[in-house]
Design a protein around this motif. Structure first.
Motif, PDB file in Angstrom:
ATOM      1  N   VAL A  12       0.722  -1.107  -0.195  1.00 49.56           N
ATOM      2  CA  VAL A  12       0.008  -0.077  -0.023  1.00 49.56           C
ATOM      3  C   VAL A  12       0.829   1.166  -0.110  1.00 49.56           C
ATOM      4  CG1 VAL A  12      -1.904  -0.955   1.558  1.00 49.56           C
ATOM      5  CG2 VAL A  12      -0.191  -0.228   2.408  1.00 49.56           C
ATOM      6  N   ASP A 182      -6.527   6.831  -4.309  1.00 55.33           N
ATOM      7  CA  ASP A 182      -7.416   6.405  -3.057  1.00 55.33           C
ATOM      8  C   ASP A 182      -8.569   6.712  -3.124  1.00 55.33           C
ATOM      9  OD1 ASP A 182      -4.740   5.118  -2.494  1.00 55.33           O
ATOM     10  OD2 ASP A 182      -4.411   6.387  -0.716  1.00 55.33           O
ATOM     11  N   THR A 208      -6.727  -1.388  -0.918  1.00 55.48           N
ATOM     12  CA  THR A 208      -6.172  -1.290   0.428  1.00 55.48           C
ATOM     13  C   THR A 208      -7.050  -2.098   1.283  1.00 55.48           C
ATOM     14  OG1 THR A 208      -5.476   1.016  -0.089  1.00 55.48           O
ATOM     15  CG2 THR A 208      -5.368   0.334   2.262  1.00 55.48           C
ATOM     16  N   GLY A 420      -2.318  -2.336  -2.789  1.00 51.21           N
ATOM     17  CA  GLY A 420      -3.027  -3.322  -1.831  1.00 51.21           C
ATOM     18  C   GLY A 420      -2.070  -4.393  -1.680  1.00 51.21           C
TER      19      GLY A 420
END
Length: 451
Positions: A12, A182, A208, A420
């Motif tokens: 991440v 994000d 994530t 992720g």
């Protein structure tokens, strides 16, 4: 067209995606690796191509894991433009200066106290190098097609998450590429819901929380309970806060609780200079968030905002019960380490995590039940009570990510799951394929694709 994943794949942090098209090179984000030492060491490695050959950077938002390598990119020869929204420019400047200051301070401390394996510890980059990034920023308005070249256009659209954060839609070579950045939550405390893409030939989606759903809990009630329990025991509450957006969300919720008479009249402290400066960005960009000007001013009056370390030291030495918000949010650096040195071994201390804790960070280790943590070369027994309020994460959960895909009018040729850890990304892949029938792929660091 070639696309290479040189960061933010299988992890991440360290988000960097390189696009090469007709002799033109673009970088989507230029982030710092955090967490595991094996990842942090990658920050010292050169890029697989010379920075001087990159024509521009498109910045989704100003968090360190998306912008934190820019000082090195510039110092190593990059001379192009860094396209971003106005709030992202302001936030990135704060984040980079704060990062550089922390690195310089830690390098000096490691040298003075001789706990580094290096004879002469050096910061990854200096304040001067961080300041040198500013002239390269090029502000572009959201929801507007901007010509990057005669053949490439970009549209930045609200992604929620933090102030100024955007997803980016690129049109090039008769193809539409969407980079999510994000993705925030549909029901965030401060941010508006993210804008959903309607067309994408290739889509690059963060993952994530690809395998998790945020619990349906009353986060105000959780904060109220933890604070009141700790204060009754004459203890201190420490909230490691991401200085941008999460700190403001916590301030807002605490202000509401205090206004409603649900938490006591004790000192409430914001000990993150960057968080205080980020508050001004909120005031300057009211159209990007849900707060009113009056809300902003009223909630700020409740907090003692700390600007220098001498004041931090006075607060730490004062045994009075208090609530402290201090960066960094993953306890990887910053003022929160000084509070931990003093309070983490005291039983009536409560630590409340309010955001994602990356693999290898102190925050992740504490949540996993570590009995001791290492700070500045010394080990401290963990006797404080450790909690996490997942409902305060700035990242959308699995359902939010699936919802973000729901407005697509076409079937993408492929959805690439990035940003992720491997398990969450793979579980999201399965969910997307089952719900939408889209082809999905989870690229590894260093992979290159041709489209």
């Amino acid at each position: 067209m070639k696309i290479k994943f040189i960061g933010g794949a299988g992890t991440v942090t360290g988000s960097k995606t390189l696009i090469e098209t007709n002799g033109f090179r673009m970088l989507i984000d230029c982030g710092l690796f955090q967490g595991l030492k094996s990842l942090r060491e990658l920050n010292w490695d050169p890029l697989p191509i010379l920075p001087s050959t990159i024509d521009c950077v498109l910045l989704t938002h100003g968090h360190l894991d998306h912008c934190g390598w820019l000082p090195l990119l510039v110092s190593q020869g990059f001379t192009g433009k860094i396209y971003c929204t106005a709030p992202s420019k302001s936030i990135a400047k704060l984040v980079l200066l704060d990062s550089a200051k922390i690195q310089e301070e830690e390098a000096n401390r490691a040298s003075e106290e001789s706990y580094s394996k290096h004879t002469h510890p050096e910061p990854l980059y200096t304040v001067q190098q961080a300041e040198a990034v500013t002239p390269f920023f090029k502000i572009i308005p959201p929801n507007t097609a901007v010509a990057i070249t005669d053949d490439i256009t970009a549209v930045f659209e609200n992604a929620g998450h933090i102030i100024g954060a955007c997803s980016i839609t690129l049109t090039l070579e008769s193809k539409t590429l969407v980079f999510s950045g994000d993705i925030g939550r549909d029901d965030d405390v401060l941010m508006f819901p993210p804008t959903k893409p309607t067309m994408a030939d290739y889509l690059f989606l963060e993952s994530t929380y690809g395998n998790r759903l945020h619990p349906d809990l009353d986060v105000k009630k959780e904060l109220e309970t933890h604070i009141n329990t700790t204060i009754k025991q004459k203890g201190t509450v420490i909230i490691p806060g991401f200085a941008v957006e999460r700190a403001q969300s916590i301030m807002y919720l605490l202000w509401q609780l205090k206004t409603e008479g649900r938490i006591p009249n004790i000192p409430y402290i914001l000990d993150t200079p960057m968080g205080a400066n980020a508050f001004h960005v909120f005031l300057e960009n009211m159209q990007w968030h849900k707060l009113s000007i009056d809300d902003c001013h009223q909630m700020s009056k409740m907090f003692t905002i700390v600007s220098n370390f001498e004041e931090t030291a006075r607060i730490i030495s004062n045994p009075q019960p208090k609530v402290v918000i201090a960066a960094s949010g993953m306890v990887t650096g910053g003022r929160v380490l000084s509070y931990f040195e003093h309070y983490i071994s005291i039983e009536n201390t409560t630590v409340i995590f309010v955001g994602y804790q990356a693999e290898g960070t102190r925050g992740r280790r504490l949540l996993e039940g570590a009995n001791e943590i290492k700070i500045y070369g010394n080990y401290y027994n963990v006797k404080a009570k450790i909690f996490q309020i997942e409902g305060l994460s700035a990242h959308g959960d699995q359902q939010d990510l699936l919802n973000w895909l729901s407005a697509l009018k076409n079937t993408p040729k492929c959805v690439y799951l990035v940003h992720g850890e491997n398990l969450p990304a793979d579980e999201l892949r399965i969910k997307i394929q089952k719900q939408y029938g889209f082809k999905c792929s989870v690229p590894l660091m260093g992979n290159e694709i041709e489209i």
